[in-house]
Design an enzyme around this catalytic site. Structure first.
Site, PDB file in Angstrom:
ATOM      1  CB  SER A  96      -0.667  -0.040   1.269  1.00 50.17           C
ATOM      2  OG  SER A  96      -0.329   0.277   2.442  1.00 50.17           O
TER       3      SER A  96
ATOM      4  CG  HIS B  75      -4.214  -1.853  -1.586  1.00 55.50           C
ATOM      5  ND1 HIS B  75      -4.694  -1.063  -1.914  1.00 55.50           N
ATOM      6  CD2 HIS B  75      -3.473  -1.997  -0.610  1.00 55.50           C
ATOM      7  CE1 HIS B  75      -5.051  -0.331  -0.950  1.00 55.50           C
ATOM      8  NE2 HIS B  75      -3.761  -0.747   0.045  1.00 55.50           N
TER       9      HIS B  75
ATOM     10  CE  LYS C 294      -7.669  -1.346   1.102  1.00 52.57           C
ATOM     11  NZ  LYS C 294      -6.915  -2.335   2.514  1.00 52.57           N
TER      12      LYS C 294
HETATM   13  C1  LIG Z   1      -7.158  -2.719   3.253  1.00 55.49           C
HETATM   14  C2  LIG Z   1      -6.154  -4.033   3.902  1.00 55.49           C
HETATM   15  C3  LIG Z   1      -6.605  -4.761   4.621  1.00 55.49           C
HETATM   16  C4  LIG Z   1      -7.213  -4.127   5.692  1.00 55.49           C
HETATM   17  O1  LIG Z   1      -8.741  -4.288   4.859  1.00 55.49           O
HETATM   18  P1  LIG Z   1      -9.949  -4.696   6.073  1.00 55.49           P
HETATM   19  O2  LIG Z   1     -10.956  -5.316   5.172  1.00 55.49           O
HETATM   20  O3  LIG Z   1     -10.838  -2.974   5.901  1.00 55.49           O
HETATM   21  O4  LIG Z   1     -10.113  -5.241   7.355  1.00 55.49           O
HETATM   22  C5  LIG Z   1      -5.594  -5.809   4.967  1.00 55.49           C
HETATM   23  N1  LIG Z   1      -5.160  -6.067   4.317  1.00 55.49           N
HETATM   24  C6  LIG Z   1      -4.254  -5.245   2.909  1.00 55.49           C
HETATM   25  C7  LIG Z   1      -3.170  -5.908   2.434  1.00 55.49           C
HETATM   26  C8  LIG Z   1      -5.171  -4.174   2.614  1.00 55.49           C
HETATM   27  O5  LIG Z   1      -4.759  -3.810   1.957  1.00 55.49           O
END
Ligand SMILES: *Cc1c(COP(=O)(O)O)cnc(C)c1O
Length: 405
Positions: free
Chosen positions: A193, A221, A252
């Protein structure tokens, strides 16, 4: 009184003096390409709303229809009376979309990762004195790290390999080759990220095969983002169907609400339903959100233009921001790190950009290495060319004012 409040107050002050305090800026509108902040419309360049589904009329309608059909929640965990047919439908849909045998839903990807490793590794399963080993990329998401920490330290060894460093991972695997491990697991984010860079999945798939390890990829992502049809990093890098376990989020690209999942072989998923603590001891995903997530997958699969628009917007923004004279980390992902160097500059730029109508956040040490402070732009299929041009204009003005360009 205990000194706790005093101590916390000092710590809070320290966050502020070291510029690590996380300020929240409330939106006064739904999440979208353009949002309202302090009464003003600004272009949103900080959300994970990659496909623009967070306030898509069809997704909003699906949530409302979902509430009418199923109510807001199940008031139970899955195995007591918290399973609705729509959970099973969504699990099937995700599994087939990702070319996996089965899928298990969680309330978030964070809790999926918390439930995964301990769920698989904490039982003897007939082995006395067993040891497992978990290899993890240095820059993996906090939820993978915490997931590893929930494994019993006596039985699960955790080893970190340098970021995307296949040679380093191979050295570790080679050193451990003749050790008597029960299970070997390699875990990585699909897309990281902070940099928007991709894990070297083809190499990781081969290493996992060669050393008899299980490959876990958290593709949060990339689901709905990468690959020609939005199936994520494995599709982008031509290893779709070859990753043993995929985890991901519904929060997301796939609608922006909440929800997470693990996909893989049916034995693994069935076993997790029996042992994974966040799944067994926490309420099931609101069925209205399972219903709207179904709609998000349906939209993604029907409307091929969504992924293409996201990619076109990303290419356009990456090219134009460079043309302005900004330094970015090159890549293909809609996460665009705009490198500024010093934390104070990144903070200032983010502040000035908001005044000029662009919402973008800065990242600095300790989130990224010292001297590599940046603004993290995130592009969406919801952005029109006009939105992106408005943002680029603001970048030009602020860049000149702050002598960045
Ligand atoms: C955003 C993200 C998460 C968390 O996801 P949620 O569903 O908001 O808990 C976990 N792992 C990665 C790699 C992320 O980018």
């Amino acid at each position: 009184m205990q000194p706790i409040l005093e101590i916390l107050n000092k710590a809070l002050g320290d966050f502020k003096t070291s510029n690590t305090y996380k300020y929240e800026t409330p939106l006064e509108s739904p999440q979208d390409a353009v949002v309202k902040v302090k009464g003003k419309k600004v272009v949103m360049l900080a959300s994970n709303n990659y496909l623009g589904l967070a306030s898509h009329p069809k997704i909003k309608k699906a949530v409302i229809d979902g509430v009418r059909k199923f109510g807001p929640g199940m008031a139970s965990v899955r195995f007591i009376c918290g399973t609705n047919k729509v959970h099973l439908e969504l699990e099937k849909r995700i599994a087939s979309f990702l070319k996996c045998e089965d899928t298990i839903l969680y309330l978030s990807c964070f809790s999926a990762n918390e439930g995964l490793f301990a769920g698989l590794l904490n039982d003897k399963l007939g082995y006395e004195n067993y040891h497992d080993v978990l290899y993890s990329d240095r820059l993996n998401h906090a939820s993978i790290i915490d997931g590893g920490r929930l494994c019993k330290a006596e039985t699960t060894e955790r080893k970190i390999y340098e970021h995307k460093d296949v040679a380093h991972l191979q050295r570790l695997l080679e050193e451990d080759k003749d050790k008597n491990y029960r299970f070997r697991i390699i875990a990585t984010d699909g897309v990281f990220s902070m940099e928007g860079d991709l894990a070297p999945l083809p190499e990781l798939v081969s290493l996992a095969r060669e050393y008899n390890a299980l490959l876990v990829v958290d593709d949060s992502h990339a689901l709905g983002v990468l690959g020609k049809t939005g199936r994520g990093t494995p599709e982008e890098l031509n290893v779709l169907g070859q990753v043993d376990i995929l985890t991901g989020t519904l929060g997301k690209a796939m609608g922006g609400a909440v929800g997470g999942f693990i996909s893989g072989k049916k034995e693994i998923i069935s076993y997790l339903r029996q042992t994974s603590r966040p799944y067994i001891f926490s309420n099931s995903l609101p069925p209205c959100l399972a219903y709207s997530a179904m709609k998000a997958f349906e939209l993604l699969q029907k409307d091929k233009s969504l992924v293409k628009k996201l990619r076109d917007n990303t290419i356009y923004f990456r090219k134009e921001i460079k043309n302005l004279g900004y330094k970015i980390i090159d890549g293909i992902h809609p996460i665009v790190p705009i490198m500024l160097g010093e934390a104070a500059l990144a903070q200032n730029a983010s502040f000035e950009l908001l005044k000029e109508g662009v919402y973008i956040k800065g990242l600095w040490f300790p989130v990224v290495p010292r001297g590599e402070a940046r603004l993290r732009g995130q592009i969406s299929a919801a952005h029109s060319k006009k939105d992106l041009d408005k943002a680029l204009n603001a970048f030009q003005k602020v860049g000149k004012r702050l002598k960045i360009i």
